[in-house]
Design a protein around this motif. Structure first.
Motif, PDB file in Angstrom:
ATOM      1  N   TRP A   1       0.839  -1.205   0.000  1.00 33.28           N
ATOM      2  CA  TRP A   1       0.000   0.000   0.000  1.00 33.28           C
ATOM      3  C   TRP A   1       0.874   1.255   0.000  1.00 33.28           C
TER       4      TRP A   1
ATOM      5  N   CYS B   1      -9.448   9.031   0.853  1.00 31.98           N
ATOM      6  CA  CYS B   1      -9.702   8.913  -0.581  1.00 31.98           C
ATOM      7  C   CYS B   1      -8.711   9.742  -1.401  1.00 31.98           C
TER       8      CYS B   1
ATOM      9  N   ARG C   1       0.574   3.877  -2.973  1.00 32.84           N
ATOM     10  CA  ARG C   1      -0.037   5.189  -2.659  1.00 32.84           C
ATOM     11  C   ARG C   1       0.918   6.301  -3.119  1.00 32.84           C
TER      12      ARG C   1
ATOM     13  N   ARG D   1     -12.182  -2.325   8.980  1.00 33.27           N
ATOM     14  CA  ARG D   1     -10.796  -2.520   9.415  1.00 33.27           C
ATOM     15  C   ARG D   1     -10.681  -3.808  10.213  1.00 33.27           C
TER      16      ARG D   1
END
Ligand code: HEM
Length: 605
Positions: free
Chosen positions: A203, A522, A207, A452
């Motif tokens: 991630w 987001c 990202r 989560r």
């Protein structure tokens, strides 16, 4: 790991099942034990349910709601958990003994379990809730048990968080201690290790690669695309309006946002508002499967024999293959373009012919052969499509119910835009339009819960939680809590001052988080805000609209986002006061050299 712990355990009962393709919705409605299949699209009220049936259903639903609340409030579902020690501690505390003194006395008693309060716990059963989307009963449990509670269904339990400071802790203060858990398991088949399900190092790396692609110059360049796509929708609605037909807006908004995101992410023209190609159908098959899996009673896709014989799974695999091949083709075309251009890559790099996110990623040196790139493109496609479509659907629903808000919105749009297409410079002037979107996102957050799983032991509020707990942050509860909002259920865009800052999780202290918060917030928030503002502004400028007469009541059901159970059937008529100028100036997709980066950020600050 098998996705045994999926959302279905909280779905409580099958929602009205529906399949939507080609703008049609087939709803299996159970009436008196019989299953009736009905198709609703541009139906002018034909085929809608009989009034008496509707009234009976409404009454039954209302009755069920009242009964459920009446059962939750006295604690019918409460799991008794106090040990003797904590009961004693409670009683002494009620007698007025200071907390410090109590802690001192009980520190000699030992037993770490008893040193800490335990999360209030409720035991659910699949039967208690009836046909409501799962976040509605969770709201009732929240009213009884508060900002954090645990709910158990059979072998599985979930911690439900509706407290802003606990949400902030999970999302912002200690995000490394939480993964995407069940969500990653359910979405694996379509998103692989794409940005939404990915955790940890993958991630972090992705990202860092993707966020720069959505730079401000890129977002500004998307205005032509937003306007053109909305204009196609306007033409479609116009044709229906002239024929006196109603339109089912949820599926049309889904097509609008598919067209926009396809072009923005990988420069692909789905043109789904005009044509139904195999690829559009394949994308919908895959999307629908992701939604169905999130509410399935068991992970049927994991069952070995079923995997090989199920016609549905075969169809999904075929659709996935087509989508993946199309993506590979687009990556190859884009790679060729990148190789042929004189590349000077910099922070706000953008190819004017193809400003897509894919082009940026390839130009920045992303590995074209990697499955990771495909996973990320697929993730962006899904993330940017369903969410924006749902926001538009519920915004139009809300506007149809609140004429005064619509009138105010129109007044602003008329004075700012006239008959022009919106540009990035208009965004900061469309203050009330922004508030309408803010308020729509408060009442209908997409998605309504954030998922989560704890990766280590942690403390939430005053409660210790163990590693491996599945946690749902109920954005629905946060956004509708009477503790944080006056008239919480009312659509009131004016609650946000026009000259105030754009509301977000930071300035609302995590009681409002339409785009999440913390490092996993987001990446498309600005893109989506502008996309929906452009569509709303252009549509309200052109049309009068109302819920179609005789249409079924607009009810919610859940997939990844909040859908309607039977579509948003509306009657549109051309607005009389707005002269339709046939030669509208459409800004091209190319970047307007005059647009400065800071104009984009100041537009929504
Ligand atoms: C109004 C429309 C949208 C809404 C309401 C929305 C909402 C959200 C929310 C709440 C999250 C956080 C999820 C979580 O923490 O579990 C999220 C994440 C994400 N969104 Fe959006 N989104 C929208 C549009 C878009 C668009 C247009 C794109 C892409 C262009 C996008 C791409 C993503 C991605 C990639 C993530 C994952 C980020 C990460 O985990 O690092 N979204 N979105």
């Amino acid at each position: 790991m098998a996705a045994t712990a999926n959302l279905s355990l909280l779905q409580f009962s099958p929602q009205t099942p529906h399949t939507r393709l080609h703008g049609y919705k087939f709803n299996n409605v159970k009436l008196n034990g019989r299953c009736v299949t009905r198709c609703s699209n541009s139906v002018n009220g034909k085929g809608f349910k009989d009034d008496s049936v509707k009234n009976v259903e409404k009454l039954l639903e209302e009755k069920r709601r009242v009964e459920l609340s009446a059962r939750i409030s006295p604690g019918e579902f409460t799991v008794q958990q106090s040990s003797f020690q904590s009961q004693l501690k409670n009683n002494l505390s009620k007698l007025g003994l200071p907390k410090k003194v109590l802690e001192f006395i009980f520190s000699f008693a030992g037993g770490p379990e008893d040193d800490h309060p335990r999360i209030p716990e409720a035991k659910g059963s699949a039967k208690i809730i009836g046909g409501e989307p799962f976040f509605i009963p969770l709201y009732k449990f929240y009213q009884k048990y508060g900002g954090i509670f645990k709910i158990t269904f059979g072998p599985k339990s979930f911690i439900i968080v509706s407290d802003p400071s606990i949400a902030k802790h999970i999302l912002k203060n200690n995000p490394k201690a939480y993964s995407k858990g069940i969500l990653a398991e359910i979405l694996e088949f379509v998103m692989g290790k794409g940005l939404i399900p990915a955790d940890g190092e993958i991630w972090r790396v992705r990202r860092r690669a993707i966020v720069p692609a959505l730079h401000q110059k890129f977002v500004a360049a998307m205005f032509g695309l937003f306007g053109e796509a909305t204009d196609r929708l306007i033409k479609k609605i116009d044709a229906a309006a002239l024929d006196g037909e109603d339109v089912e807006m949820e599926s049309l908004f889904s097509r609008l946002t598919l067209d926009v995101i396809g072009k923005a992410v990988f420069n692909y023209e789905f043109d789904s508002l005009k044509v139904d190609t195999g690829i559009v159908e394949a994308v919908y098959t895959v999307l629908r499967e992701a939604e169905d899996r999130s509410v399935a009673p068991i992970p049927f896709w994991e069952i070995p024999i079923w995997k090989d014989i199920s016609p549905q799974l075969k169809k999904v695999n075929k659709a996935l293959k087509l989508v993946n091949e199309t993506l590979d083709g687009l990556i190859a075309i884009c790679k060729k373009m990148v190789e042929e251009e004189e590349l000077q890559f910099h922070e706000e790099y953008m190819n004017e012919q193809d400003p897509s996110i894919l082009h940026f990623l390839l130009a920045s040196g992303d590995d074209v052969t990697s499955k990771q790139l495909r996973d990320d493109l697929m993730t962006l496609l899904i993330a940017g499509h369903e969410t924006s479509a749902a926001v538009l659907t519920w915004t139009f629903y809300l506007l149809s119910k609140e004429p005064s808000a619509l009138a105010k919105l129109r007044k602003e749009v008329d004075s700012v835009l006239g008959d022009r297409f919106p540009t990035v410079e208009d965004m900061k002037k469309l203050k009330y339009t922004t508030r309408v979107i803010n308020e729509s996102l408060r009442l209908y957050p997409q998605p309504p819960v954030l998922i989560r799983r704890s990766l280590e032991d942690d403390v939430l509020g005053e409660y210790p939680v163990k590693k491996g707990e599945d946690i749902f942050i109920s954005v629905w509860n946060l956004h509708r809590s009477p503790k944080h909002w006056e008239d919480a259920d009312k659509f009131n865009p004016k609650r946000w001052p026009l000259d105030g800052p754009n509301p977000n999780e930071t300035n609302q202290n995590f009681s409002y988080l339409p785009f999440g918060g913390g490092p996993r917030k987001c990446v498309g928030d600005m893109f989506a805000t502008f996309e929906t503002m452009v569509a709303v502004a252009m549509l309200v400028r052109r049309f009068d609209f109302q819920l179609a007469l005789g249409a079924p009541p607009v009810k919610m059901t859940t997939g990844a986002t909040i859908h309607t159970t039977e579509g948003l059937n509306m009657t549109f008529t051309r607005r009389k006061i707005a002269p339709i100028v046939p030669t509208l100036e459409i800004p091209t997709l190319n970047i307007n050299a005059e647009v400065k980066s800071d104009e984009v950020s100041s537009a929504i600050s």
